[in-house]
Design an enzyme around this catalytic site. Structure first.
Site, short mmCIF file in Angstrom:
data_model
loop_
_atom_site.label_atom_id
_atom_site.label_comp_id
_atom_site.label_asym_id
_atom_site.label_seq_id
_atom_site.Cartn_x
_atom_site.Cartn_y
_atom_site.Cartn_z
N ASP A 11 0.85 -1.20 0.00
CA ASP A 11 0.00 0.00 0.00
C ASP A 11 0.89 1.25 0.00
OD1 ASP A 11 0.96 -0.45 2.60
OD2 ASP A 11 -0.78 0.48 3.56
N ASP A 16 6.81 1.05 1.90
CA ASP A 16 6.44 0.09 0.85
C ASP A 16 7.25 0.36 -0.42
OD1 ASP A 16 3.53 -1.12 1.81
OD2 ASP A 16 3.81 0.95 2.40
N ASN A 40 -2.30 2.81 3.49
CA ASN A 40 -1.73 4.12 3.80
C ASN A 40 -2.52 5.24 3.13
OD1 ASN A 40 0.45 3.45 5.48
ND2 ASN A 40 1.63 2.74 3.72
N THR A 124 2.80 -6.14 2.82
CA THR A 124 3.33 -5.02 3.62
C THR A 124 2.25 -3.95 3.84
OG1 THR A 124 4.20 -3.87 1.67
CG2 THR A 124 5.70 -5.38 2.81
N PHE A 165 -0.58 -0.65 12.61
CA PHE A 165 -1.46 -0.16 11.54
C PHE A 165 -1.99 -1.27 10.61
CE2 PHE A 165 -2.23 1.37 7.24
CZ PHE A 165 -3.19 2.35 7.46
N ASN A 166 -1.10 -2.07 10.03
CA ASN A 166 -1.55 -3.03 9.01
C ASN A 166 -2.56 -4.04 9.55
OD1 ASN A 166 0.06 -1.88 7.07
ND2 ASN A 166 1.75 -3.33 7.33
N GLN A 227 7.50 11.56 10.76
CA GLN A 227 7.80 10.72 11.92
C GLN A 227 8.19 11.59 13.10
OE1 GLN A 227 7.68 7.35 12.36
NE2 GLN A 227 6.84 7.03 10.32
N HIS A 239 9.89 0.10 8.21
CA HIS A 239 9.17 -1.15 8.49
C HIS A 239 9.21 -2.17 7.34
CE1 HIS A 239 7.17 0.97 11.84
NE2 HIS A 239 6.81 1.92 10.99
N ASP A 240 8.58 -1.81 6.23
CA ASP A 240 8.28 -2.82 5.19
C ASP A 240 9.51 -3.48 4.56
OD1 ASP A 240 5.60 -2.36 5.67
OD2 ASP A 240 5.38 -0.92 4.05
#
Ligand code: BDR
Ligand code: CA
Length: 310
Positions: A11, A16, A40, A124, A165-166, A227, A239-240
Site C-alpha cells: 500500500d 512500501d 496508507n 506489507t 497499523f496493518n 515521523q 518497516h516494510d
C-alpha cells in the site's frame, strides 16, 4: 540457489516504496508481481504510487489493484505519516504505464493455482487482498510456500497502545491469514522500530548517487519529517523493507515460533497480535515472530539493494 519467487502485496507508502526498490533488482528475489491494497492511502492512490515507483526505477513488474476497503470494518488511512498522495516527497514524471486490468485477488488466485507451490507472499499493507483470495479460492492456501508479512507487534502498537497499523486496518483479514495454517513470518514493530532511518543513514545512501539512491533520499526526507511530528523521532522506522531484507538474507532476523492470535473482537485492544511469547497456552505455534534484527546488516542490505540499480 534459485531466486525466491515473491508477490509483493503493498500500500505505498514510503516504506512500501523502498520494499519495491529492494525487491526489484535483488538477485536473490524474483518479483513476479505487485498487488496493491487500500491502506496508507486510498486504493486509487496506492495503485498510482506503485506504478510511479516502478516507472521511476525502470521496473517492468505488473501491478494489480485489489480491494479498496477492509472486509468488514471502516476504512483507515495514514495521511499523517505518508501525506495526501500517500507518497509525498519525490517529484514523479507523468505516468506512461497503467494498472493491469485483472483484479489483484484474481491474479493471486490464478498465479498461486498455476504454481508449483513455490511462491512466497510478502504483504506489507493490510491483509485484505490475501484474505479475500483465501476465502474466494481456499485451494490456494496449500499452494502458498510462505507468508512473510510486515505487521503486528508483541510489545506495543503504533496506532493504539495495542495495535499496529496493518493489522488494525483490517483485523478480520489478519485473522483469516493468521489462521490459514501456512508458515508465516511476522515482521512486527518489535524489530522494525530498531531500524530508524536517521540522517546519517540518509546521507550514506545519498552518497551512492544513482536513481534508486535519489528516490530513497527524497522519500526518507519527507517520511522523517512526519515521523518527527508524530513520534518525535529523528528517523522513521523502515518497516516494510525488513520483509525483503529477510528474504535476501534470512540471518538478518532472529525469530521465535509462537502462537499468535488476532484480537478482532475487543474494543480496547482491537487489532492486537496476541503473541504467546512464553507459551502459556500450550498451543501449537503458528507464526515465526521476529524478535531481533542485525541492524548493521540490514543497512548493508539496503545499500546493496540501492547499488543494484547502478
Ligand atoms: C506499517 O503501516 C504503514 O503505515 C507502513 O507502510 C507499514 O506497512 C507500519 O505500521
Ligand atoms: Ca505498508
Amino acid at each position: 540457489m534459485e531466486p525466491t519467487k515473491i508477490i509483493l502485496d503493498c500500500d505505498p507508502g514510503h516504506d512500501d516504496a523502498i520494499a519495491i526498490l529492494l525487491a526489484g533488482k535483488a538477485p536473490e528475489i524474483n518479483l513476479l508481481g505487485i498487488t496493491v491494497v487500500a491502506g496508507n492511502q486510498t486504493l486509487d492512490r496506492t495503485a498510482i504510487n506503485a506504478l510511479q515507483v516502478c516507472q521511476y526505477l525502470g521496473l517492468n513488474v505488473p501491478v494489480y489493484a485489489g480491494c479498496d476497503r477492509p472486509m468488514i470494518r471502516e476504512k483507515l488511512t495514514a495521511g499523517d505519516i505518508h501525506g495526501a498522495t500517500g507518497l509525498d516527497g519525490p517529484k514523479f514524471a507523468p505516468l506512461d504505464r497503467s494498472i493491469e486490468t485483472k483484479h489483484a485477488v484474481q491474479y493471486l488466485i490464478e498465479t498461486l493455482m498455476a504454481s508449483d507451490g513455490d511462491i512466497t507472499l510478502v504483504p506489507t499493507g493490510p491483509l485484505t487482498n490475501i484474505a479475500m483470495a483465501m476465502r474466494l479460492e481456499p485451494k490456494i492456501v496449500p499452494k502458498i510456500h510462505r507468508i512473510v508479512l510486515m505487521g503486528g507487534s508483541f510489545s506495543y502498537g503504533n496506532v493504539s497502545p495495542a495495535a499496529e497499523f496493518n493489522i488494525l486496518a483490517d483485523a478480520d483479514a489478519a485473522h483469516v491469514v493468521f489462521t490459514c495454517g501456512r508458515p508465516i513470518t511476522m515482521v512486527g514493530l518489535d524489530v522494525t522500530r530498531k531500524v530508524l532511518c536517521v540522517p546519517d543513514v540518509v546521507d550514506r545512501m545519498a552518497k551512492i548517487d544513482n536513481r534508486a539512491g535519489n528516490l530513497f533520499v527524497d522519500l526518507m526526507r519527507f517520511f522523517n519529517k512526519t515521523q518527527h511530528q508524530v513520534f518525535g523521532w529523528e528517523g522513521g522506522p523502515l518497516h516494510d523493507p525488513v520483509t525483503i531484507a529477510s528474504i535476501v538474507a534470512p540471518e538478518v532476523l532472529t525469530t521465535k515460533p509462537m502462537h499468535v492470535e488476532i484480537d478482532h473482537r475487543s474494543i480496547q485492544s482491537y487489532g492486537r497480535t496476541n503473541a504467546d511469547v512464553f507459551g502459556y497456552l500450550h498451543k501449537t505455534p503458528n507464526v515465526d515472530v521476529a524478535t531481533d534484527i542485525d541492524v548493521d546488516r540490514f543497512w548493508d542490505i539496503v545499500e546493496a539493494g540501492i547499488r543494484n540499480y547502478s
